[in-house]
Design an enzyme around this catalytic site. Structure first.
Site, PDB file in Angstrom:
ATOM      1  CB  SER A 264      11.494 -12.390   6.432  1.00  0.00           C
ATOM      2  OG  SER A 264      10.874 -13.268   5.511  1.00  0.00           O
ATOM      3  CE  LYS A 265       3.610  -8.710   7.900  1.00  0.00           C
ATOM      4  NZ  LYS A 265       3.112  -8.621   6.526  1.00  0.00           N
ATOM      5  NE  ARG A 266       7.449 -11.589   0.548  1.00  0.00           N
ATOM      6  CZ  ARG A 266       8.348 -10.926  -0.171  1.00  0.00           C
ATOM      7  NH1 ARG A 266       9.246 -11.592  -0.865  1.00  0.00           N
ATOM      8  NH2 ARG A 266       8.364  -9.624  -0.189  1.00  0.00           N
TER       9      ARG A 266
END
Ligand code: GLU
Length: 515
Positions: A264-266
């Protein structure tokens, strides 16, 4: 004739996984002398993000993915933006056809009614939460209401959607190049909305109609779309297009660097990288996410790295240029299991491709950075600086950030090292070297000349040269390690080197006394 498409939705910055999808499509198209199409799937108005389409195009351009047909490029089966196709009424006629053939129906349920349906299902411990063959019998739609009632509601402007009538109790079977035979039972499928209440088609509907009309032969996309495929297959069946149905290829998920779970982006941010190919400024929050390009990754790195994210040629070989990939890529060798996004590997590739890069381009880039940061430099030194740093860096701008000592005297000296190795004897030797440099102060000395100058000096004094070189380095650069010291001395020039030694003696000497 192979025709493939990359069909992103402009809902934000393009995910790096999207770039992989585009790359695989491009490689397959090129290899087969086929056509690569860029179709913008922007039918979800609520998720439209301004600037996203331009961002997608720029990302593809950076990597070197050329599109043969698309908006602004041309092609006879356009337009290639779905909102433009919607305006031409393309989807409506197909939805009408399904309604007439009783393969789709009109539904009037409000959001509250749908919510209640889901809650009731949950309460009754039903395994489905969907609008399907069972539930549709209890809802407000053209299957349960009389023809007159339906007409009346439409005349009164009541909001309604068109839903796919998924057949009851049927296996939907299709083949995927990666997954092979795939079976979904119709009971697990939702009667997907095909036309929304605003009259726009949904992803599923527009995607299938367009793939058919654009004569797409292979649908190569991420695995997250596999579960939508039975819906698409049903649509191909219902339209009688099954024999021209594209070949499906679902690319494996991209996993976190540690291996488990989807990236994910995180996750990416936690590992200090972004999932965007280029800088992306979120139009709402105005937050900037740094892109791979701006972080210093070369396009050759990205091509190689992304190509191996779910594919290999079956050998241990790791270096692949775009040309080599076009020859060797094959859909049959796409992996089933998820591909770990190993950022260290991307950095390793970058080190490799920096060394392959045209030197003049590197000189140019370095010059631009120096100019933009107002760092004084002499042009003829740039090739020498690049040469001495190139083996030691992962990103081109590090030639400057890790080589500041080429441009400025150090502001700080490695304290730990000084505590260990700096003593009156060091000071005496360095003093001697500074004096030597004062007496032999040509700025033209080569690294070899400086080396023999020092060698002679140490021989004369009958002391061991090796013992003092690290402290000389600290005095010149501030740090105990770095590229070849004779190169550094030659690049900054003996007169400046001498001055740096005096200044170090002063600063370090003083510090010693106060501590
Ligand atoms: N618009 C979809 C996306 O955003 C396309 C998926 C597909 O290739 O069918 O990825």
């Amino acid at each position: 004739m192979v025709r493939v498409r990359f069909a992103p939705s402009p809902t934000g910055g393009l995910h790096i996984g999207g770039v992989r999808t585009a790359l695989y499509n491009f490689l397959f198209a090129k290899q087969n002398k086929g056509t690569m199409i860029l179709r913008i799937e922007d039918t979800d108005q609520s998720r439209f993000v301004p600037g996203a389409e331009e961002y997608i195009k720029e990302s593809l351009q950076w990597i070197g993915i050329q599109v043969d047909e698309g908006d602004g490029i041309g092609g006879k089966l356009g337009p290639y933006r779905q909102s433009d196709r919607h305006r031409l009424g393309i989807y409506k006629q197909y939805a009408q056809r399904l309604l007439e053939e009783k393969k789709a129906y009109i539904a009037f349920d409000t959001e509250e009614e749908l919510q209640k349906m889901r809650e009731d299902l949950q309460e009754s411990h039903s395994t489905t939460r969907q609008y399907n063959a069972d539930t549709r019998k209890t809802m407000k739609n053209s299957l349960t209401l009389s023809h007159q009632e339906v007409e009346k509601r439409i005349r009164n402007g009541e909001r309604h959607v068109i839903r796919l009538q998924v057949p009851e109790n049927e296996d939907i079977i299709f083949y995927d190049v990666v997954r092979e035979k795939v079976i979904y039972h119709s009971s697990v499928l939702d009667d997907k909305v095909l036309i929304k209440s605003d009259g726009m088609p949904t992803y599923h509907f527009a995607n299938v109609v367009d793939d058919h009309l654009m004569e797409i032969t292979h649908v190569i996309r991420g695995e997250e779309w596999l579960s939508s495929t039975p819906i698409h297959v049903l649509l191909y069946d219902f339209f009688g297009w099954r024999k021209n149905m594209p070949v499906f290829v679902h690319l494996p998920l991209i996993l976190k660097p540690e291996g488990a779970g989807k990236l994910s982006k995180r996750d990416a941010e936690n590992h200090g990288f972004s999932i965007f190919p280029l800088n992306w400024i979120d139009p709402l929050s105005h937050n900037t996410s740094i892109g791979f390009r701006e972080s210093g990754y070369l396009k050759e790195t990205m091509i190689n790295f992304l190509a191996l994210l779910g594919w290999s040629n079956g050998t241990e070989e790791e270096f692949f240029t775009l040309q080599k990939l076009i020859t060797e890529f094959s859909l049959e060798k796409v992996h089933k299991s998820g591909a770990r996004f190993d950022i260290k590997k991307a950095q390793w590739f970058n080190k490799h491709y920096i060394k392959q890069k045209n030197k003049n381009e590197i000189y140019y880039e370095i010059t631009q950075i120096l100019l933009s940061q107002n760092i004084p430099f002499s042009e003829e030194k740039i090739p020498l600086i690049v040469e001495s740093m190139i083996e030691r860096i992962t990103f081109i701008p590090e030639i400057i950030t890790h080589g500041m000592f080429f441009f400025y005297p150090p502001e700080q000296y490695d304290n730990a090292l000084i505590q260990k190795k700096w003593n009156p004897e060091t000071e005496k030797v360095l003093q001697g070297i500074a004096l030597l440099f004062e007496q032999n102060n040509s700025i033209e000395y080569s690294p070899e000349q400086i080396h023999s100058l020092l060698e002679n000096y140490f021989a004369d004094k009958q002391i061991k040269m090796g013992k003092y070189m690290q402290m000389l380095r600290v005095a010149i650069t501030g740090s105990g390690e770095g590229p070849d010291l004779m190169n550094i001395l030659s690049i900054i020039g003996v007169p400046k080197a001498g001055a740096r030694i005096y200044s170090a003696l002063q600063k370090i000497g003083k510090k010693e006394k106060t501590e």
